[in-house]
Design an enzyme around this catalytic site. Structure first.
Site, mmCIF file in Angstrom:
data_model
loop_
_atom_site.group_PDB
_atom_site.id
_atom_site.type_symbol
_atom_site.label_atom_id
_atom_site.label_comp_id
_atom_site.label_asym_id
_atom_site.label_seq_id
_atom_site.Cartn_x
_atom_site.Cartn_y
_atom_site.Cartn_z
ATOM 1 N N HIS A 244 -8.030 -2.986 -7.178
ATOM 2 C CA HIS A 244 -7.690 -2.291 -5.928
ATOM 3 C C HIS A 244 -8.926 -2.178 -5.035
ATOM 4 O O HIS A 244 -9.676 -1.203 -5.113
ATOM 5 C CB HIS A 244 -7.140 -0.895 -6.263
ATOM 6 C CG HIS A 244 -6.367 -0.268 -5.146
ATOM 7 N ND1 HIS A 244 -5.135 -0.722 -4.734
ATOM 8 C CD2 HIS A 244 -6.647 0.791 -4.333
ATOM 9 C CE1 HIS A 244 -4.687 0.022 -3.747
ATOM 10 N NE2 HIS A 244 -5.586 0.950 -3.485
ATOM 11 N N ARG B 292 0.791 -1.220 0.000
ATOM 12 C CA ARG B 292 0.000 0.000 0.000
ATOM 13 C C ARG B 292 0.828 1.278 0.000
ATOM 14 O O ARG B 292 0.662 2.137 -0.848
ATOM 15 C CB ARG B 292 -0.942 0.014 1.217
ATOM 16 C CG ARG B 292 -2.099 0.980 1.060
ATOM 17 C CD ARG B 292 -2.975 1.031 2.293
ATOM 18 N NE ARG B 292 -3.385 -0.271 2.768
ATOM 19 C CZ ARG B 292 -4.061 -0.465 3.900
ATOM 20 N NH1 ARG B 292 -4.378 0.558 4.655
ATOM 21 N NH2 ARG B 292 -4.407 -1.669 4.280
ATOM 22 N N TYR C 146 -16.827 14.692 -12.896
ATOM 23 C CA TYR C 146 -16.665 15.828 -13.808
ATOM 24 C C TYR C 146 -15.369 15.762 -14.615
ATOM 25 O O TYR C 146 -15.314 16.272 -15.731
ATOM 26 C CB TYR C 146 -16.677 17.147 -13.015
ATOM 27 C CG TYR C 146 -17.942 17.386 -12.243
ATOM 28 C CD1 TYR C 146 -19.175 17.462 -12.882
ATOM 29 C CD2 TYR C 146 -17.916 17.541 -10.859
ATOM 30 C CE1 TYR C 146 -20.345 17.680 -12.172
ATOM 31 C CE2 TYR C 146 -19.078 17.763 -10.135
ATOM 32 C CZ TYR C 146 -20.292 17.831 -10.799
ATOM 33 O OH TYR C 146 -21.445 18.044 -10.098
#
Length: 747
Positions: A77, A31, A121
């Site tokens: 993931h 990680r 967006y």
């Protein structure tokens, strides 16, 4: 029959230790830390690979980031979408990465800390360099693929990155018990360093620094401790001092202005606003009178922070002040920690490049073995087709005389003619001599008739010649480490030419920033603090003109010198020190600033019992009375401390201060203690001994176990009254007794 339950006895501490170590290693390896080979954390690697799989190439249309994030989370993931999107955003930010790996479209944040727009967006696609240098050879079996979290997909354990990404883009990450912080470097310099290592594997760190000068931050700036870089790159840890780049411009009227065009990398984000606030506070607190105005004129073109100066300002001294008092000079902590061979390791500059070069040789070996195998297959097929063209009439006769493909294939491969009907005599004998391979036979059977055109046959022979040349080249690369190094360096030269940029960060040895702090002109002021905790300083004439309003509207009115310090004693036994110069000096009707903002005082958790200037305590004594009835007097000189907050007295658990009072030392002073049940005891103040501030003190009153001390008072010559259960008690009329008595009941 039910199996007998088996109880396993184990030491709980050992089980916890093992579990925590497993968790820590999971965070470290899977990680938080990058791999030294590709310089990527798992979330970055998976995001780039997913974009590659989705076909979002640099020459294709942008795709919504929400699609990329969702696909990455669902396939590779299984963590929060925010962590994936943040990683995607950072890889697209030119001001954070030396070599952006993602081409973002939309609002991806700014240098001043503005966050990116929501993933629904924004749009993104892979950058060209990412395709060419990070993902190009995934189809050539150059890296191992491992199952994803639910074993429904395959993902690469590492990306076949051809440039030292760990150095070029740097890395930041916090794991369990360790953290990594690697600054970005210049791509051209790093590639030169890699080539130098490939030519001389015994190169020293000092020799490597002839190519890699030092960090190259996207925000520019100047590294000012050049001599420390050798030690940092040798050990992989240290501190890099970075300054912003400041230019002096001439303004109208003979004035000058300081223009900050580059900032330290650590100032990115909210720290730009913090810098502007720090400069404002320096001007507001009169640490400098040279700054007339501050404006942030930064735009997409870059940073531009303008400080307008008064005429005749000392520019050099002001710059040094900014370096010392703000983040215009800051420290970047280097800790070159990465996962190498499956475990975290802190590495210097040369070991990082060594790991990268070893990885490149491994990639090249696997790549050219795969290419060689494909070319050998192609050669086999081409030779079969060329051979078939020479006996095409016989092959056509075999195909026309065969009942099925299997019979025709066996005839071509093994010369079996029993099941083939031949039209011409002698053909069967010729057919028995055929010995094509299985791959060649399959290619012959799948060959189209137009391949028999003369030009096509000629093209086949040319293609065969090219295949033989490729085989020779691949075998040469695989057979010689020198040839493989040339092939690797040829690719590096291309990346350097295509994507190399000029260095942005300067490297030098600069003098330590030294500035002379101008001493404030000593003058008397009056401190005013209202009932809401807002404090300000006004000059004496202003106070005199507004004396009635000032005394009526403010809780504290304290005359002092502006060079003095304010002492704030609270019911928690704390003493908070505030420089008078740190308190805003302004007009009478200015609001002031909360005392919480300029000191460690917390208005929500403690109450002020006494406030006064340090100079006013000299030669005086302070009386302390706590809720347990303990009293003492302490010399004022004991509170002349340098700390912003210190313990003013010793309190045991659950105790609080009831009174802090500056004693005038007059013989008529007396002390009155009051309990919750209305018991009062009055005795001479002289009976309270002088103690050190760390002492407990002496008992002032014997309090009944079912009662508790409520308040303490110091009486002078004036009359004093308190109200207890709607009954007024005249404190100055209480009979004088001795300390440590029971007192009298008055309510």
């Amino acid at each position: 029959m039910q199996e007998k339950e088996q109880i396993i006895r184990t030491e709980y501490s050992e089980l916890m230790q093992k579990s925590y170590i497993d968790y820590a290693m999971s965070v470290i390896v899977a990680r938080a830390l990058p791999d030294v080979r590709d310089g990527l954390k798992p979330v970055q690697r998976r995001t780039l690979y997913d974009m590659h799989e989705l076909g979002i190439r640099h020459d294709r249309p942008y795709r919504k980031c929400a699609r990329i994030v969702g696909d990455t989370m669902g396939k590779y993931h299984p963590h929060g979408d925010s962590s994936i999107y943040e990683a995607l955003v950072v890889m697209a930010q030119e001001f954070k990465k030396g070599l952006p790996l993602v081409d973002g479209h939309g609002n991806f944040g700014s240098m001043e800390g503005d966050g990116a727009a929501a993933m629904r967006y924004t749009e993104a696609r892979l950058a060209k360099v990412t395709q060419e240098a990070y993902l190009a050879d995934l189809d050539k079996d150059v890296v191992d693929f491992v199952p994803n979290f639910d074993e429904t997909e395959k993902e690469p354990s590492v990306l076949p990155v051809k440039v030292p990404n760990l150095l070029i883009n740097g890395a930041e990450g916090i794991a369990v018990g360790m953290a990594t912080s690697i600054p970005p470097h210049n791509l051209s310099e790093v590639i030169e360093g890699v080539k130098a290592y490939m030519k001389d594997p015994d190169i020293t760190t000092e020799g490597m620094m002839a190519y890699i000068k030092g960090p190259d931050f996207p925000t520019g700036g100047i590294v000012v401790n050049k001599d420390d870089l050798l030690q940092i790159y040798e050990t992989g840890a240290g501190k890099v001092k970075v300054r912003g780049r400041v230019e002096v411009e001439q303004a109208k009227g003979g004035r000058q202005r300081l223009v900050i065009t580059e900032i330290p990398y650590t100032m990115l984000g909210a720290n730009i606003g913090k810098f502007l606030l720090d400069v404002y506070n320096l001007a507001e607190s009169r640490k400098t009178n040279d700054i007339v105005d501050i404006s942030n004129q930064s735009s997409k073109e870059g940073i531009r922070i303008v400080l307008d100066l008064k005429k005749g300002a000392d520019v050099e001294n002001l710059c040094n002040m900014l370096y010392k008092k703000t983040r215009l000079e800051d420290t970047f902590g280097v800790n070159m920690l990465a996962v190498a061979d499956g475990r975290p390791e802190t590495m210097g500059l040369v070991p990082v490049i060594r790991h990268h070069v070893d990885f490149q040789y491994e990639l090249a070996t696997r790549k050219y073995k795969t290419l060689l195998a494909k070319e050998l297959e192609k050669k086999e097929v081409q030779e079969g087709l060329i051979k078939a063209c020479d006996v095409i009439d016989l092959i056509i006769e075999i195909l026309r005389g065969a009942k099925n493909i299997r019979d025709a294939k066996e005839c071509l491969m093994y010369g079996k003619t029993e099941k083939i009907k031949f039209r011409f005599k002698g053909s069967e004998a010729d057919a028995r001599s055929l010995c094509f391979t299985e791959r060649q036979a399959t290619a012959i059977l799948e060959m189209r008739l137009y391949k028999l055109i003369g030009l096509e046959i000629e093209a086949l022979r040319k293609e065969h010649g090219a295949t033989l040349a490729n085989i020779a080249r691949y075998e040469e690369v695989l057979g010689s480490r020198t040839a493989m190094a040339k092939a690797i360096m040829k690719e590096l030269d291309y990346f350097q030419k295509e994507y190399g940029q000029e260095r942005k960060t300067g490297i030098e040895n600069a003098k330590e920033a030294v500035y002379e702090e101008k001493k404030a002109e000593e003058m008397p002021v009056v401190l005013l603090m209202d009932r809401f905790g807002y404090v300000k300083a006004v000059d004496v004439p202003t106070y005199e003109r507004n004396k009635e309003a000032a005394d009526g509207e403010n809780r504290y009115v304290i005359p002092c010198m502006n060079t003095d310090r304010l002492c704030v004693f609270t019911d928690k036994g704390q003493l908070h020190m505030v420089k008078i110069l740190d308190i805003p000096h302004g007009k009478f009707r200015d609001k002031g600033t909360p005392l919480d903002n300029i000191s460690n005082y917390d208005s929500s958790g403690e109450s002020i019992l006494y406030m006064g200037c340090l100079a006013g305590l000299a030669g005086k004594r302070l009386l302390f009375a706590n809720s347990s009835g303990m009293l003492k007097q302490v010399r004022g000189e004991e509170f002349d401390v340098s700390k912003r907050t210190t313990a003013a007295t010793k309190l045991n658990g659950g105790e609080r201060l009831l009174l802090v009072h500056k004693m005038e030392g007059e013989e008529w002073e007396s002390i009155v203690l009051q309990t919750e049940k209305g018991m009062f005891l009055r005795f001479p103040a002289a009976e309270v001994p002088e103690k050190k501030k760390g002492a407990v003190g002496v008992r002032g009153m014997k309090v009944d176990p079912k009662d508790s001390l409520k308040a303490a008072y110091v009486l002078g010559q004036e009359e004093s009254y308190v109200t207890v259960r709607e009954k007024e008690v005249a404190l100055h009329r209480l009979r004088m007794a001795g300390r440590d008595g029971k007192g009298v009941k008055k309510a």
